[in-house]
Design an enzyme around this catalytic site. Structure first.
Site, PDB file in Angstrom:
ATOM      1  N   LEU A  34     105.642  65.175  18.320  1.00 58.83           N
ATOM      2  CA  LEU A  34     105.222  66.063  19.040  1.00 58.83           C
ATOM      3  C   LEU A  34     104.296  67.190  18.804  1.00 58.83           C
ATOM      4  CD1 LEU A  34     108.661  66.345  21.008  1.00 58.83           C
ATOM      5  CD2 LEU A  34     106.865  64.744  21.403  1.00 58.83           C
ATOM      6  N   THR A  36     100.921  66.907  18.786  1.00 57.71           N
ATOM      7  CA  THR A  36      99.998  67.159  19.890  1.00 57.71           C
ATOM      8  C   THR A  36     100.565  66.240  21.155  1.00 57.71           C
ATOM      9  OG1 THR A  36      99.006  65.086  19.145  1.00 57.71           O
ATOM     10  CG2 THR A  36      97.873  67.225  18.395  1.00 57.71           C
ATOM     11  N   TYR A 139      88.211  62.813   7.941  1.00 58.78           N
ATOM     12  CA  TYR A 139      89.071  61.879   9.060  1.00 58.78           C
ATOM     13  C   TYR A 139      88.807  60.400   8.743  1.00 58.78           C
ATOM     14  CZ  TYR A 139      90.338  59.957  13.679  1.00 58.78           C
ATOM     15  OH  TYR A 139      90.668  59.090  14.505  1.00 58.78           O
ATOM     16  N   PHE A 200      76.933  70.551  21.721  1.00 58.01           N
ATOM     17  CA  PHE A 200      76.495  70.856  20.383  1.00 58.01           C
ATOM     18  C   PHE A 200      75.376  70.074  20.093  1.00 58.01           C
ATOM     19  CE2 PHE A 200      81.209  71.423  20.671  1.00 58.01           C
ATOM     20  CZ  PHE A 200      81.169  72.752  20.588  1.00 58.01           C
ATOM     21  N   ARG A 266      77.445  70.386  15.569  1.00 54.03           N
ATOM     22  CA  ARG A 266      78.876  70.289  14.558  1.00 54.03           C
ATOM     23  C   ARG A 266      78.295  69.654  13.097  1.00 54.03           C
ATOM     24  NH1 ARG A 266      83.312  67.433  18.296  1.00 54.03           N
ATOM     25  NH2 ARG A 266      83.905  69.289  19.218  1.00 54.03           N
ATOM     26  N   GLY A 268      78.571  67.262   9.826  1.00 52.56           N
ATOM     27  CA  GLY A 268      78.922  65.971   9.750  1.00 52.56           C
ATOM     28  C   GLY A 268      78.940  65.049  10.922  1.00 52.56           C
ATOM     29  N   GLU A 269      78.033  65.603  12.145  1.00 54.15           N
ATOM     30  CA  GLU A 269      77.775  65.031  13.165  1.00 54.15           C
ATOM     31  C   GLU A 269      77.241  63.789  13.222  1.00 54.15           C
ATOM     32  OE1 GLU A 269      78.689  66.278  16.417  1.00 54.15           O
ATOM     33  OE2 GLU A 269      77.652  64.597  17.279  1.00 54.15           O
TER      34      GLU A 269
HETATM   35  P1  NAD Z   1      96.927  62.117  19.974  1.00 54.01           P
HETATM   36  O1  NAD Z   1      96.827  63.325  19.400  1.00 54.01           O
HETATM   37  O2  NAD Z   1      97.250  62.010  21.656  1.00 54.01           O
HETATM   38  O3  NAD Z   1      98.397  60.997  19.649  1.00 54.01           O
HETATM   39  C1  NAD Z   1      98.702  60.971  18.240  1.00 54.01           C
HETATM   40  C2  NAD Z   1     100.233  61.262  18.560  1.00 54.01           C
HETATM   41  O4  NAD Z   1     100.692  61.326  17.072  1.00 54.01           O
HETATM   42  C3  NAD Z   1     100.836  62.661  19.015  1.00 54.01           C
HETATM   43  O5  NAD Z   1     101.703  62.168  19.886  1.00 54.01           O
HETATM   44  C4  NAD Z   1     101.226  63.211  18.217  1.00 54.01           C
HETATM   45  O6  NAD Z   1     102.281  64.353  18.266  1.00 54.01           O
HETATM   46  C5  NAD Z   1     101.872  62.346  16.721  1.00 54.01           C
HETATM   47  N1  NAD Z   1     101.833  62.819  15.516  1.00 54.01           N
HETATM   48  C6  NAD Z   1     100.868  63.271  14.826  1.00 54.01           C
HETATM   49  N2  NAD Z   1     101.105  63.780  13.474  1.00 54.01           N
HETATM   50  C7  NAD Z   1     102.402  63.165  13.660  1.00 54.01           C
HETATM   51  C8  NAD Z   1     103.413  63.039  12.462  1.00 54.01           C
HETATM   52  N3  NAD Z   1     103.143  63.628  11.329  1.00 54.01           N
HETATM   53  N4  NAD Z   1     104.513  62.549  12.656  1.00 54.01           N
HETATM   54  C9  NAD Z   1     104.865  61.953  13.797  1.00 54.01           C
HETATM   55  N5  NAD Z   1     103.996  61.766  14.775  1.00 54.01           N
HETATM   56  C10 NAD Z   1     102.679  62.643  14.330  1.00 54.01           C
HETATM   57  O7  NAD Z   1      95.579  61.119  19.772  1.00 54.01           O
HETATM   58  P2  NAD Z   1      95.292  59.756  20.248  1.00 54.01           P
HETATM   59  O8  NAD Z   1      93.870  59.987  20.876  1.00 54.01           O
HETATM   60  O9  NAD Z   1      96.004  59.216  21.103  1.00 54.01           O
HETATM   61  O10 NAD Z   1      95.132  59.034  18.901  1.00 54.01           O
HETATM   62  C11 NAD Z   1      96.012  57.954  18.516  1.00 54.01           C
HETATM   63  C12 NAD Z   1      95.342  57.122  17.339  1.00 54.01           C
HETATM   64  O11 NAD Z   1      94.114  56.767  17.536  1.00 54.01           O
HETATM   65  C13 NAD Z   1      95.320  58.172  16.243  1.00 54.01           C
HETATM   66  O12 NAD Z   1      95.536  57.288  14.928  1.00 54.01           O
HETATM   67  C14 NAD Z   1      93.865  58.451  16.074  1.00 54.01           C
HETATM   68  O13 NAD Z   1      93.406  58.719  14.773  1.00 54.01           O
HETATM   69  C15 NAD Z   1      93.275  57.121  16.534  1.00 54.01           C
HETATM   70  N6  NAD Z   1      91.981  57.204  17.109  1.00 54.01           N
HETATM   71  C16 NAD Z   1      91.747  57.811  18.529  1.00 54.01           C
HETATM   72  C17 NAD Z   1      90.434  57.998  19.050  1.00 54.01           C
HETATM   73  C18 NAD Z   1      90.265  58.693  20.124  1.00 54.01           C
HETATM   74  O14 NAD Z   1      88.984  58.776  20.710  1.00 54.01           O
HETATM   75  N7  NAD Z   1      91.256  59.347  20.966  1.00 54.01           N
HETATM   76  C19 NAD Z   1      89.294  57.300  18.329  1.00 54.01           C
HETATM   77  C20 NAD Z   1      89.490  56.428  17.256  1.00 54.01           C
HETATM   78  C21 NAD Z   1      90.870  56.494  16.487  1.00 54.01           C
HETATM   79  C1  UD2 Z   2      85.223  60.790  16.404  1.00 51.34           C
HETATM   80  C2  UD2 Z   2      85.170  59.390  16.336  1.00 51.34           C
HETATM   81  C3  UD2 Z   2      86.189  58.627  17.210  1.00 51.34           C
HETATM   82  C4  UD2 Z   2      87.340  59.398  17.088  1.00 51.34           C
HETATM   83  C5  UD2 Z   2      87.426  60.697  17.482  1.00 51.34           C
HETATM   84  C6  UD2 Z   2      88.699  61.456  16.880  1.00 51.34           C
HETATM   85  C7  UD2 Z   2      82.908  58.561  15.701  1.00 51.34           C
HETATM   86  C8  UD2 Z   2      81.644  58.074  16.380  1.00 51.34           C
HETATM   87  N1  UD2 Z   2      83.907  58.857  16.761  1.00 51.34           N
HETATM   88  O1  UD2 Z   2      84.591  61.089  17.698  1.00 51.34           O
HETATM   89  O2  UD2 Z   2      86.320  57.356  17.044  1.00 51.34           O
HETATM   90  O3  UD2 Z   2      88.056  58.933  15.803  1.00 51.34           O
HETATM   91  O4  UD2 Z   2      86.468  61.277  16.404  1.00 51.34           O
HETATM   92  O5  UD2 Z   2      88.549  62.887  17.024  1.00 51.34           O
HETATM   93  O6  UD2 Z   2      83.081  58.834  14.641  1.00 51.34           O
HETATM   94  N2  UD2 Z   2      80.769  67.787  21.991  1.00 51.34           N
HETATM   95  C9  UD2 Z   2      80.114  68.459  22.888  1.00 51.34           C
HETATM   96  N3  UD2 Z   2      80.684  69.326  23.438  1.00 51.34           N
HETATM   97  C10 UD2 Z   2      82.127  69.447  23.409  1.00 51.34           C
HETATM   98  C11 UD2 Z   2      82.900  68.681  22.791  1.00 51.34           C
HETATM   99  C12 UD2 Z   2      82.097  67.562  22.182  1.00 51.34           C
HETATM  100  O7  UD2 Z   2      78.665  68.395  22.718  1.00 51.34           O
HETATM  101  O8  UD2 Z   2      82.505  70.575  23.908  1.00 51.34           O
HETATM  102  C13 UD2 Z   2      79.837  66.462  21.548  1.00 51.34           C
HETATM  103  C14 UD2 Z   2      80.240  66.152  19.858  1.00 51.34           C
HETATM  104  O9  UD2 Z   2      79.193  67.209  19.211  1.00 51.34           O
HETATM  105  C15 UD2 Z   2      79.907  64.759  19.808  1.00 51.34           C
HETATM  106  C16 UD2 Z   2      80.170  64.096  21.122  1.00 51.34           C
HETATM  107  O10 UD2 Z   2      80.239  65.163  22.061  1.00 51.34           O
HETATM  108  O11 UD2 Z   2      78.649  64.530  19.615  1.00 51.34           O
HETATM  109  C17 UD2 Z   2      81.667  63.461  21.055  1.00 51.34           C
HETATM  110  O12 UD2 Z   2      82.638  64.279  20.476  1.00 51.34           O
HETATM  111  P1  UD2 Z   2      84.185  64.255  20.493  1.00 51.34           P
HETATM  112  O13 UD2 Z   2      84.991  65.292  19.782  1.00 51.34           O
HETATM  113  O14 UD2 Z   2      84.658  63.620  21.749  1.00 51.34           O
HETATM  114  O15 UD2 Z   2      84.421  62.837  19.362  1.00 51.34           O
HETATM  115  P2  UD2 Z   2      83.607  62.313  18.059  1.00 51.34           P
HETATM  116  O16 UD2 Z   2      82.327  61.547  18.283  1.00 51.34           O
HETATM  117  O17 UD2 Z   2      83.400  63.563  17.022  1.00 51.34           O
END
Ligand code: NAD
Ligand code: UD2
Length: 320
Positions: A34, A36, A139, A200, A266, A268-269
């Protein structure tokens, strides 16, 4: 009826996955600390263990009697990894090695979340799964490490896995409240309240935004194709959208004029991110993804409804 563990099942993507699993009749257990995720996102009918996925005892308890583990728990933020690479590494990679090890002991199949961040900034688009992997963030490096350990778990120990490189996922229940939240959740929250948004960089950076329902469909298909060969799949749409265009479309959906401020990019963008969905379509049989605008309308509707979770807060089936 399968017995399924979902790590991170109270998070954004995990809660949608649990909803699909419970709806198809599976017995679902969630392991989540819990950090996030929200308890109100726990799907009714699922059991919750509140613990750290990096805790070997908690993980053993959670995996007991399970057939499949969807491993989604992670610190899902590039920015958090920039600030605290050691802390995020412990969750994002070390805990995943623990998941594969526990799965080997118990013969459990693991379907896990990787990320498009494994690719870094590539010149050849759309990105296919066989493209070079050159992460630009801690990451992304940790997610690539998960894939390497999946391969070793398969080759050396016979663990069946499938990895999914999610591109930029969005949808209802994505938390908009942190500065590190996904851009769509932040822009939808702010523009729907008539507030300005910050871009950004120059806004010309592009992303492949995929709706959460399409991610769930990919994960469910992953169960079928998991193997000792540790396959990986993009989860994307093959459509490119700039951050500036995105702000404009969200403003249109909200019926407001976008008030945009610009700040420095940002660190590492990544400039351009666009996935190829050919492998997912051909091997997993994934359908045409949801249109961006329709997906944005889902998010705005959820926000206007007061951002409901999946249930009211209650202490059912929770162990700590
Ligand atoms: P999220 O933060 O909503 O979900 C992550 C969940 O993992 C949360 O419920 C959090 O409480 C739990 N968690 C975190 N650390 C933990 C720990 N040490 N032990 C147990 N639970 C833990 O994020 P999400 O967007 O739903 O991401 C889910 C997965 O998808 C992640 O592995 C993330 O890296 C991956 N992912 C997400 C995106 C995206 O755009 N949202 C893109 C690429 C990969
Ligand atoms: C990366 C990964 C994605 C996922 C995510 C988890 C890539 C391409 N994508 O997403 O797969 O793992 O990380 O966090 O590696 N931005 C703004 N204003 C804001 C917020 C974001 O301009 O208020 C821009 C940001 O600089 C970026 C874009 O929006 O260019 C997307 O940002 P993000 O944080 O939603 O996701 P990103 O691409 O870092």
């Amino acid at each position: 009826m399968a017995r399924v563990l979902v790590t991170g099942g109270c998070g954004f993507i995990g809660s949608h996955l649990c909803q699909a699993l419970v709806s198809r009749g599976d017995r679902v257990r969630v392991l989540d600390d819990l950090s996030t995720g929200l308890e109100e996102n726990l799907m009714p009918g699922a059991e919750l263990i509140v613990a750290d996925v990096g805790d070997p005892d908690a993980l053993a308890r959670a995996m007991e009697g399970m057939e499949v583990c969807f491993h989604l728990a992670a610190v899902a933020s590039v920015e958090r990894g920039v600030r605290d690479p050691r802390g995020t590494h412990r969750v994002n990679l070390s805990a995943t090695v623990g998941v594969f090890d526990e799965a080997r002991e118990r013969g459990v199949t693991v379907v896990y979340a990787s990320s498009a961040a494994v690719y870094g900034d590539l010149d050849v688009l759309p990105i296919v799964e066989d493209a070079p992997t050159r992460p630009l963030s801690a990451y992304g490096a940790d997610k690539l490490g998960c894939e390497q350990h999946a391969r070793v778990a398969g080759v050396a120990h016979g663990v069946r896995t499938a990895g999914f490189r999610f591109f930029n996922v969005f949808g209802p229940r994505q938390d908009p409240r942190s500065p590190y939240s996904g851009v769509i959740s932040i822009f939808c929250e702010r523009l729907s309240h008539g507030q300005p948004v910050t871009i950004f960089g120059d806004g010309g950076q592009t992303r492949d935004f995929v709706a959460v329902g399409d991610v769930v469909a990919a994960l469910l298909a992953g169960e079928r194709v998991a193997s000792r060969g540790a396959p990986v799949f993009n989860v994307c749409t093959g459509r490119s959208t700039s951050v500036l265009e995105l702000a404009g479309t969200i403003a249109e959906v909200c019926g407001v004029r976008a008030d945009i401020r610009f700040e420095v990019a940002r660190s590492g963008e990544i400039r351009r991110s666009l996935g190829s969905r050919a492998r997912g379509r051909d091997v997993l049989g994934l359908a045409e993804p949801r249109a961006l605008r329709a997906g944005l309308e889902d998010v705005i509707a959820w926000m206007r409804a007061g951002r409901p979770g999946l249930r009211v807060r209650e202490e059912v089936g929770v162990s700590r």
